[in-house]
Design an enzyme around this catalytic site. Sequence first.
Site, PDB file in Angstrom:
ATOM      1  N   CYS A 119       3.046   3.423   3.400  1.00  0.00           N
ATOM      2  CA  CYS A 119       1.612   3.396   3.086  1.00  0.00           C
ATOM      3  C   CYS A 119       0.757   3.280   4.015  1.00  0.00           C
ATOM      4  O   CYS A 119      -0.587   3.555   4.069  1.00  0.00           O
ATOM      5  CB  CYS A 119       1.207   2.404   1.805  1.00  0.00           C
ATOM      6  SG  CYS A 119       1.570   0.848   2.169  1.00  0.00           S
ATOM      7  N   CYS A 127       3.078   5.286  -0.928  1.00  0.00           N
ATOM      8  CA  CYS A 127       4.220   4.606  -0.224  1.00  0.00           C
ATOM      9  C   CYS A 127       5.691   5.679  -0.215  1.00  0.00           C
ATOM     10  O   CYS A 127       6.571   5.379   0.005  1.00  0.00           O
ATOM     11  CB  CYS A 127       4.791   3.550  -1.160  1.00  0.00           C
ATOM     12  SG  CYS A 127       3.509   2.078  -1.295  1.00  0.00           S
ATOM     13  N   LYS A 192       9.349  -5.661  -7.178  1.00  0.00           N
ATOM     14  CA  LYS A 192       7.969  -5.830  -6.643  1.00  0.00           C
ATOM     15  C   LYS A 192       7.017  -5.298  -7.860  1.00  0.00           C
ATOM     16  O   LYS A 192       7.044  -4.200  -8.061  1.00  0.00           O
ATOM     17  CB  LYS A 192       7.928  -4.768  -5.334  1.00  0.00           C
ATOM     18  CG  LYS A 192       6.521  -4.836  -4.732  1.00  0.00           C
ATOM     19  CD  LYS A 192       6.633  -3.821  -3.435  1.00  0.00           C
ATOM     20  CE  LYS A 192       5.040  -3.786  -2.983  1.00  0.00           C
ATOM     21  NZ  LYS A 192       4.903  -2.916  -1.734  1.00  0.00           N
ATOM     22  N   ARG A 202      -4.266  -4.770   1.724  1.00  0.00           N
ATOM     23  CA  ARG A 202      -4.510  -3.514   1.757  1.00  0.00           C
ATOM     24  C   ARG A 202      -5.754  -3.514   2.561  1.00  0.00           C
ATOM     25  O   ARG A 202      -5.810  -2.346   3.452  1.00  0.00           O
ATOM     26  CB  ARG A 202      -4.469  -2.885   0.299  1.00  0.00           C
ATOM     27  CG  ARG A 202      -3.164  -2.747  -0.308  1.00  0.00           C
ATOM     28  CD  ARG A 202      -3.500  -2.309  -1.717  1.00  0.00           C
ATOM     29  NE  ARG A 202      -2.053  -2.070  -2.411  1.00  0.00           N
ATOM     30  CZ  ARG A 202      -2.115  -2.056  -3.432  1.00  0.00           C
ATOM     31  NH1 ARG A 202      -3.133  -1.589  -4.349  1.00  0.00           N
ATOM     32  NH2 ARG A 202      -0.750  -2.289  -4.201  1.00  0.00           N
ATOM     33  N   LYS A 245       8.195 -10.367  -5.593  1.00  0.00           N
ATOM     34  CA  LYS A 245       6.899 -10.261  -4.972  1.00  0.00           C
ATOM     35  C   LYS A 245       5.977  -9.653  -6.089  1.00  0.00           C
ATOM     36  O   LYS A 245       6.203  -8.626  -6.799  1.00  0.00           O
ATOM     37  CB  LYS A 245       6.886  -9.383  -3.917  1.00  0.00           C
ATOM     38  CG  LYS A 245       5.831  -9.154  -3.196  1.00  0.00           C
ATOM     39  CD  LYS A 245       5.937  -7.842  -2.236  1.00  0.00           C
ATOM     40  CE  LYS A 245       4.386  -7.609  -1.474  1.00  0.00           C
ATOM     41  NZ  LYS A 245       4.251  -6.359  -1.035  1.00  0.00           N
ATOM     42  N   SER A 271      -0.623 -11.763  -0.020  1.00  0.00           N
ATOM     43  CA  SER A 271      -2.182 -12.122   0.446  1.00  0.00           C
ATOM     44  C   SER A 271      -3.003 -12.644  -0.416  1.00  0.00           C
ATOM     45  O   SER A 271      -4.003 -13.197  -0.227  1.00  0.00           O
ATOM     46  CB  SER A 271      -2.535 -10.798   1.079  1.00  0.00           C
ATOM     47  OG  SER A 271      -2.457  -9.676   0.320  1.00  0.00           O
TER      48      SER A 271
HETATM   49  C1  PBG Z   1       3.609  -2.012   1.549  1.00  0.00           C
HETATM   50  C2  PBG Z   1       3.438  -3.412   1.293  1.00  0.00           C
HETATM   51  C3  PBG Z   1       2.523  -4.172   0.481  1.00  0.00           C
HETATM   52  C4  PBG Z   1       2.685  -5.435   0.713  1.00  0.00           C
HETATM   53  C5  PBG Z   1       3.578  -5.804   1.591  1.00  0.00           C
HETATM   54  N1  PBG Z   1       4.289  -4.425   1.873  1.00  0.00           N
HETATM   55  C6  PBG Z   1       1.178  -3.638  -0.074  1.00  0.00           C
HETATM   56  C7  PBG Z   1       1.561  -2.834  -1.402  1.00  0.00           C
HETATM   57  O1  PBG Z   1       2.390  -2.643  -1.958  1.00  0.00           O
HETATM   58  O2  PBG Z   1       0.101  -2.088  -1.611  1.00  0.00           O
HETATM   59  C8  PBG Z   1       1.620  -6.432   0.096  1.00  0.00           C
HETATM   60  C9  PBG Z   1       1.582  -7.858   0.979  1.00  0.00           C
HETATM   61  C10 PBG Z   1       0.720  -8.769   0.702  1.00  0.00           C
HETATM   62  O3  PBG Z   1      -0.233  -8.584  -0.332  1.00  0.00           O
HETATM   63  O4  PBG Z   1       0.809  -9.755   1.299  1.00  0.00           O
HETATM   64  N2  PBG Z   1       3.923  -1.310   0.582  1.00  0.00           N
END
Ligand code: PBG
Length: 325
Positions: A119, A127, A192, A202, A245, A271
């Site tokens: 992504c 992704c 996830k 993002r 996650k 995040s």
């Molecule tokens: C990539 C990815 C993401 C995160 C980790 N790997 C973003 C998403 O899936 O949009 C998020 C990590 C975070 O928010 O700290 N796909």
Amino acid sequence: MEIRPRRLRNSKIMRGMVRETRMSADSLIYPIFLEEGSGIKAPIPSLDGQFRYSPDMVGYAVEQALKQGVNKLLLFGIPKEKDPVGSGAYAENGIVQQGLRAIREKYPETLLITDVCMCEYTSHGHCGILCGHEVDNDATLPYLTKIAVSHAQAGADMVAPSDMMDGRIAALRAGLDENGFSNIPIMSYAVKYASSFYGPFRDAAGSAPSFGDRKSYQMDYHNAKEAMKEAELDTAEGADILMVKPAMSYLDIVHALAERTDLPVAAYSVSGEYAMIKAAGRLGLADEYGMMCESTVAVFRAGANILISYFAGEIAQAIKKGDIG
Ligand code: PBG
């Protein structure tokens, strides 16, 4: 006779003895954002205290983490150019590959883990490979495999696929094995969820989808049994570590998975969790350090063995001081 639970809470030394949750800085992983270019140490507005580093500058972040007691790093890349197939993700001289070499050479004592996803590298921000407006699962697998192999070639100690395509663990395992990397483990973002808590990431990585959302590949947060299904599939396909996650809103899932699996369980405090604690602290609504400590212990109390956090360095310090753990 009266039973008085407070007897065991009388002093810090007593409380330290009867703690049920023990933690170690060995279990912490710190995420780092690498940006293509040179001389870059750019503050990330949505992640107060975090920066994007070019490979020549990333030593600052690594040294600080090492000084704080954290030697495991999860690397994300922000390329200069994006295209529909995310070719920057598997380029021999891509940003993560450059970062790996730079860190590996100067800091051989670190464990380097890479996020395997597209992504940040695709012009559309999804992704995987698009077919119309859909992400094509099986067309994406060879690309993810190429990314993982190229990370291993550049020196990654472990790869962590975060794309949520079906069958990607088997594809990555086969690709790594065929290319002589049968000793490189896979930490799967097995469970996830499609989460609003990724918002600041993002923004930091410039990876928001240009249309639609990720709900056709990331999980629906109403579902817990499905999490076990995802974890079982990834286990059968050869995952070495299973990740849940985000962390804070999914501690029931962390707990259920930890009870069920024999693999190490990792949780990613994402995040939005970090940004929320930072913002509440900054506004004087609650104590930042206290919230960090409490939410960290909760993840381990739920049964996680590993925590990925933007607070990793501060958590290691809190453990060292004996405030937690
Ligand atoms: C990539 C990815 C993401 C995160 C980790 N790997 C973003 C998403 O899936 O949009 C998020 C990590 C975070 O928010 O700290 N796909």
